[in-house]
Design an enzyme around this catalytic site. Structure first.
Site, short mmCIF file in Angstrom:
data_model
loop_
_atom_site.label_atom_id
_atom_site.label_comp_id
_atom_site.label_asym_id
_atom_site.label_seq_id
_atom_site.Cartn_x
_atom_site.Cartn_y
_atom_site.Cartn_z
N LEU A 71 3.55 8.89 -9.21
CA LEU A 71 3.50 9.53 -8.04
C LEU A 71 3.58 7.99 -6.81
O LEU A 71 4.08 8.48 -5.75
CB LEU A 71 2.67 10.28 -8.02
N GLY A 72 2.93 7.38 -6.97
CA GLY A 72 2.73 5.77 -6.51
C GLY A 72 1.63 4.98 -6.88
O GLY A 72 1.35 4.48 -7.38
N GLU A 73 1.54 3.78 -6.11
CA GLU A 73 0.88 2.36 -5.92
C GLU A 73 0.41 2.18 -5.35
O GLU A 73 0.98 1.99 -3.97
CB GLU A 73 1.69 1.88 -6.85
N LYS B 265 -5.36 8.68 -11.44
CA LYS B 265 -5.37 7.72 -10.71
C LYS B 265 -6.05 6.08 -11.84
O LYS B 265 -7.07 6.99 -12.78
CB LYS B 265 -6.78 8.19 -9.82
N LYS C 47 -2.05 2.10 -9.74
CA LYS C 47 -1.06 3.73 -9.65
C LYS C 47 -1.55 4.68 -10.10
O LYS C 47 -2.58 5.04 -11.15
CB LYS C 47 -0.08 3.77 -11.09
N VAL C 48 -1.21 5.58 -9.41
CA VAL C 48 -1.31 7.30 -9.43
C VAL C 48 0.04 8.08 -10.08
O VAL C 48 0.84 7.59 -10.03
CB VAL C 48 -1.51 7.97 -8.07
N ASP D 254 -11.10 3.04 1.75
CA ASP D 254 -9.27 2.85 1.37
C ASP D 254 -8.52 3.86 2.02
O ASP D 254 -8.14 4.11 2.09
CB ASP D 254 -9.10 2.28 0.11
#
Length: 625
Positions: A171-173, A194, A178-179, A286
């Site tokens: 899904l994303g990084e 995650k 990463k997720v 974050d």
């Protein structure tokens, strides 16, 4: 036992394995997989099983190397032969390998009690280091793969984490890992997983904070179902939130409307306040637009909740910040101790992004557009003060200023032109198709409306009045709008200028779409065109026995010329429009579309309805009576 006594099946497996482990690439791949399994806090039998598997790979490599000189069932004798053939194996290597052979035999020929007394995580680590070194000396493993680290240990799509979570897609990084979107086999649930970056993970802190993380309960924080230790790191198994990140939203459609900025800011304040007061306080460290998700109901979620970007070193000092620097507080970038004011800085930087449409500049005074209200600028600048002593002391204080700013936003309604009339509309066609599927119900509301909205000569003959809603951020903007209104009235006889500013409102009769065997309906009441924005007013009624909803991302309008107009997510967000419908509910909703171009025929489509259950696929066609 000879190969003949083992039977043809066993011989075939051995032959396949010997062939496979002739390849250095295959040996390396297998060695990395084995090292990914080498995690702390496992059972003694688990570690013994890993040792047996690793020794088996080594024996295949040795047999391929010695060929006809290989001695069956004599591990140390074969290693000695390798040394005699000139491989750089020392007496110390022989000693370590004898110890490893003993570990292997304990698991194969003794009780679980014996294994528990001798084999543990540290023994397994030492064993893998010795065996990896041997593979390197046999030229079947590069030096940096003896004890693989970092990226080499990361999970991949189609891998199963913790024997229960099948990773389906990335899904994303971000800076902390990463997720993945994943399927939780035990819970029968789609989840987000995650992966904590191997280079920054602090194993001790994660283990100590596991119970705390699992007990977090806030609507703006995905529920954490489990924390899995695998691949020499940790995986947070969380709710999967469907929607779009705040970063992608702004990059696609530009900065948010002023009222939406306040709404997003207050929701984030609520989330951060919960964390700051949870069991002694949690500093998120974050907060940034890419870690914030807008779901299908326009609610805000922190999607990357997990481990701090900064890891404690043994001397107690803070490590190097590895996240997106322009959203980090100055003290974070300097490696100093963080507190709640560090999160407040990041929250201010996030508001800057959604206000200005671009990331703040690291280590520099921020520049604002002339149209940004002074009050909002003051709020953002206070949150982002270089000296943390000058920032808000708490997110409650931050939220109070945002709420006061939101209350002061004014909405004025002004007449653009008195001579613009509603054009004649051809309301003789309605075609509707709905298709329903199980679990996630996919359907299409197709409402076709026809009208003559091209500014023909008939348009200038009526005296009906229309109105335009204008949001003013300050006194200057109000005056500008009044001036524009006056100018428009003076030039009402100019047909071209009239058409540039016109608004069209049309009543639409008997345009009802049905789903779930007629127990749910969507009825279009009217639609209006204001320059390049199209607003459709409808009533949705849910007489079905389950709640359903749809996302603004799945709603769009098409024109007869092949054009497609997507939802104006910013406008939907600013108005707080909710597309969720509980059983028995009947309510009015608005669908708002942007970049509208004149069309004689319009079709409204809701491409997905989300509802849990099992239904047969249905199809309906409805014509105007």
């Amino acid at each position: 036992m000879s190969d003949k006594r083992r039977g043809p099946n066993t011989r075939s497996i051995k032959e396949q394995s010997l062939k496979k482990y002739k390849s250095k690439d295959e040996v390396t791949k297998k060695w990395v997989v084995l090292n990914k399994k080498l995690n702390p806090n496992k059972t003694h039998m688990y570690y013994n099983g890993l040792i047996i598997e690793a020794v088996g790979v080594i024996e295949y490599v040795i047999e391929n190397t010695l060929k006809e000189d290989f001695i069956l069932n004599n591990f140390i004798g074969n290693v000695t032969k390798l040394m005699e053939k000139g491989f750089p194996i020392s007496d110390n290597d022989i000693y370590k390998l004898k110890r490893i052979k003993w570990y292997r035999n304990i698991g194969a020929h003794n009780t679980g009690t014996s294994v528990q007394e001798i084999i543990n995580y540290e023994v397994a680590k030492d064993t893998f280091l010795a065996l990896g070194t041997l593979l390197n000396k046999l030229d079947m493993l590069e030096t940096d793969n003896i004890n693989p680290q970092g990226e080499k240990l990361c999970a991949n799509v189609e891998e199963v984490i913790g024997e229960t979570c099948l990773l389906q897609e990335v899904l994303g990084e971000g800076g902390s890992g990463k997720v993945f979107k994943a399927y939780h086999q035990r819970l029968d649930l789609t989840v987000a997983v995650k992966e904590i970056d191997h280079d920054i993970v602090d194993m001790i802190n994660v283990a100590n904070e596991k119970n705390m993380l699992l007990s977090l309960r806030h609507i703006g924080i995905p529920r954490i179902y489990d924390i899995i230790q695998d691949n020499q790191t940790y995986y947070l198994v969380m709710d999967y939130i469907q929607g779009q990140t705040l970063k992608n939203n702004v990059e696609t459609m530009g900065s948010l409307p002023l009222s939406a900025i306040a709404r997003v800011g207050t929701q984030l304040c609520d989330i951060m306040n919960y964390l700051h007061n949870f069991k002694g306080g949690i500093i998120f460290k974050d907060l940034k637009p890419s870690n914030i998700m807008i779901d299908k109901d326009n609610n805000i979620h922190l999607i990357d909740f997990g481990i701090s970007e900064r890891v404690e070193n043994k001397d107690g000092k803070q490590g190097i910040y590895s996240g997106t620097r322009c959203y980090a507080s100055p003290e974070q970038l300097r490696g100093e101790v963080c507190d709640i004011r560090s999160d407040i800085y990041s929250l201010g930087a996030t508001l800057y992004f959604i206000t200005e449409g671009e990331s703040p500049v690291e280590g520099s005074e921020q520049r604002f557009k002339r149209t940004t209200p002074a009050k909002l600028i003051n709020i953002i600048e206070k949150a982002m003060a270089e000296n943390k002593e000058n920032r808000y002391k708490s997110v409650e204080e931050f939220k109070r200023d945002l709420e006061e700013y939101q209350r002061n936003l004014t909405h004025t309604t002004e007449t653009i032109d008195k001579n613009v009339i509603k054009p004649k509309a051809n309301k003789n066609k309605l075609i509707l198709t709905i298709a329903a599927a199980s679990v996630i119900i996919l359907s299409v509301f197709g409402v076709i409306m026809t009208s003559n909205s091209r500014g023909s000569k008939d348009t200038a003959s009526s005296g009906n009045k229309t109105q335009q809603v204008v949001t003013a951020s300050d006194a200057d903007e109000k005056n500008n709008n009044k001036s524009k209104s006056a100018d428009a009235e003076k030039t009402s006889t100019d047909e071209n200028k009239v058409n540039d500013k016109k608004e069209v409102t049309e009543e639409v009769k008997e345009t009802t779409a049905e789903a779930f065997n007629g127990k749910a309906s969507l009825k279009i009441k009217s639609y209006e065109v204001d320059r390049n924005r199209l607003v459709v007013k409808a009533v949705v009624e849910n007489n079905y026995d389950k709640e359903f909803n749809f996302s603004p991302y799945d709603i769009y309008m098409t024109g007869d010329n092949g054009s497609k107009f997507s939802s104006d997510i910013h406008a939907v967000l600013a108005k707080g429009i909710d597309y969720k419908f509980v059983p028995g509910e009947k309510k009015e909703v608005e669908f708002i579309f942007k970049d509208y171009k004149q069309s004689d025929q319009l079709t409204l489509k809701v491409s997905k309805i989300f509802c849990f259950g099992n239904f047969d696929e249905e199809s309906f066609t409805v014509k105007l009576k």
